[in-house]
Design an enzyme around this catalytic site. Structure first.
Site, PDB file in Angstrom:
ATOM      1  N   THR A  22       1.469   0.333  -4.012  1.00  0.00           N
ATOM      2  CA  THR A  22       1.277  -0.952  -4.694  1.00  0.00           C
ATOM      3  C   THR A  22       0.254  -1.768  -3.909  1.00  0.00           C
ATOM      4  OG1 THR A  22       2.443  -2.808  -5.726  1.00  0.00           O
ATOM      5  CG2 THR A  22       3.179  -2.196  -3.522  1.00  0.00           C
ATOM      6  N   ASN A  23       0.161  -3.063  -4.184  1.00  0.00           N
ATOM      7  CA  ASN A  23      -0.710  -3.949  -3.403  1.00  0.00           C
ATOM      8  C   ASN A  23      -0.025  -5.312  -3.304  1.00  0.00           C
ATOM      9  OD1 ASN A  23      -1.663  -5.746  -5.658  1.00  0.00           O
ATOM     10  ND2 ASN A  23      -2.361  -3.771  -6.428  1.00  0.00           N
ATOM     11  N   ALA A  24      -0.674  -6.239  -2.592  1.00  0.00           N
ATOM     12  CA  ALA A  24      -0.010  -7.501  -2.237  1.00  0.00           C
ATOM     13  C   ALA A  24      -0.209  -8.610  -3.279  1.00  0.00           C
ATOM     14  CB  ALA A  24      -0.508  -7.984  -0.881  1.00  0.00           C
ATOM     15  N   ALA A  89      -3.552  -7.083 -10.676  1.00  0.00           N
ATOM     16  CA  ALA A  89      -4.168  -6.122  -9.753  1.00  0.00           C
ATOM     17  C   ALA A  89      -3.444  -4.792  -9.932  1.00  0.00           C
ATOM     18  CB  ALA A  89      -4.043  -6.626  -8.321  1.00  0.00           C
TER      19      ALA A  89
END
Ligand code: C5P
Length: 211
Positions: A22-24, A89
């Site tokens: 995943t991402n932040a 995102a």
């Protein structure tokens, strides 16, 4: 009043039943855009990956986990919307194979083959009908304006919002709103609520149908 679709937050791509990529992304830009659109009298549908924030209660929220799920929800929802804002995102890669059982440690290195996920905004840009519009975001560390302009064209966006990596998981943002050919329409800095209000007023002036 228009119905506007906003994609927001990260997506998750599972490697096995318990681990994921995943991402932040926090979803705060999507939430601020939703608030700004609602303040202008628009109806908002948010398609969001897992986030810890609250979206405005007046927005309809469709929760999803993976980029494929975001794509399916977005293409179905876009049919009854005038426009879409891609503030999510989505995870750009997913494992070619997802293990059905937890991957056990063996003491040796492992390799995971990754393939690209579908691009949600590019798909919306491809399927949009006359009168519909799509706004993308572009997050780049280098050559921000040029690369954002390439994405605007490639993804058939009407406008694109170029921002840097400091946008991720922050209360503030510093963006350039770019039009066709990379024309700078407005540079905006400040907290995400201010940035979102300025962006929505530009979308209202440039894109949103007046009926
Ligand atoms: O990741 P990238 O910088 O290409 O993202 C640009 C735009 O495309 C953003 O609006 C983002 O929400 C969207 N995007 C998407 N699906 C992806 C990757 C990006 O909708 N798989």
């Amino acid at each position: 009043m228009s119905r506007i679709l906003i994609t927001s937050g990260p997506t998750r791509q599972y490697l096995d039943p318990v681990r994921y990529l995943t991402n932040a992304s926090s979803g705060r830009m999507g939430a601020a855009l939703a608030e700004a659109a609602i303040d202008l009298g628009h109806e908002v549908v948010i398609i969001s990956g897992p986030v810890a924030i609250d979206y405005p209660s007046a927005a309809q929220v469709i929760p999803i986990l993976t980029t494929d799920e975001m794509l399916d929800a977005a293409t179905a929802t876009f049919a009854d919307c005038e426009g879409a804002i891609g503030a999510a995102a989505p995870c750009d890669y997913m494992p070619k194979r997802v293990a059905t059982e937890k991957i056990s440690k063996t003491g040796d290195p492992i390799s995971i083959e990754l393939i690209e996920t579908p691009d949600v905004v590019a798909m919306l840009g491809q399927i949009k009908k006359p009168g519909q519009w799509v706004v993308g975001f572009a997050l780049e560390t280098e050559d921000q304006r040029f690369r954002a302009t390439v994405k605007l064209q490639k993804k058939h966006c009407d406008l694109i919002v170029s921002n840097g990596p400091t946008a991720i998981d922050s209360d503030d943002n510093s963006v350039e709103l770019l039009g066709p050919g990379g024309r700078v329409i407005e540079s905006i800095s400040g907290n995400k609520s201010h940035v979102a209000n300025r962006l929505l007023s530009q979308f209202d002036a440039l894109l949103i149908r007046k009926t």
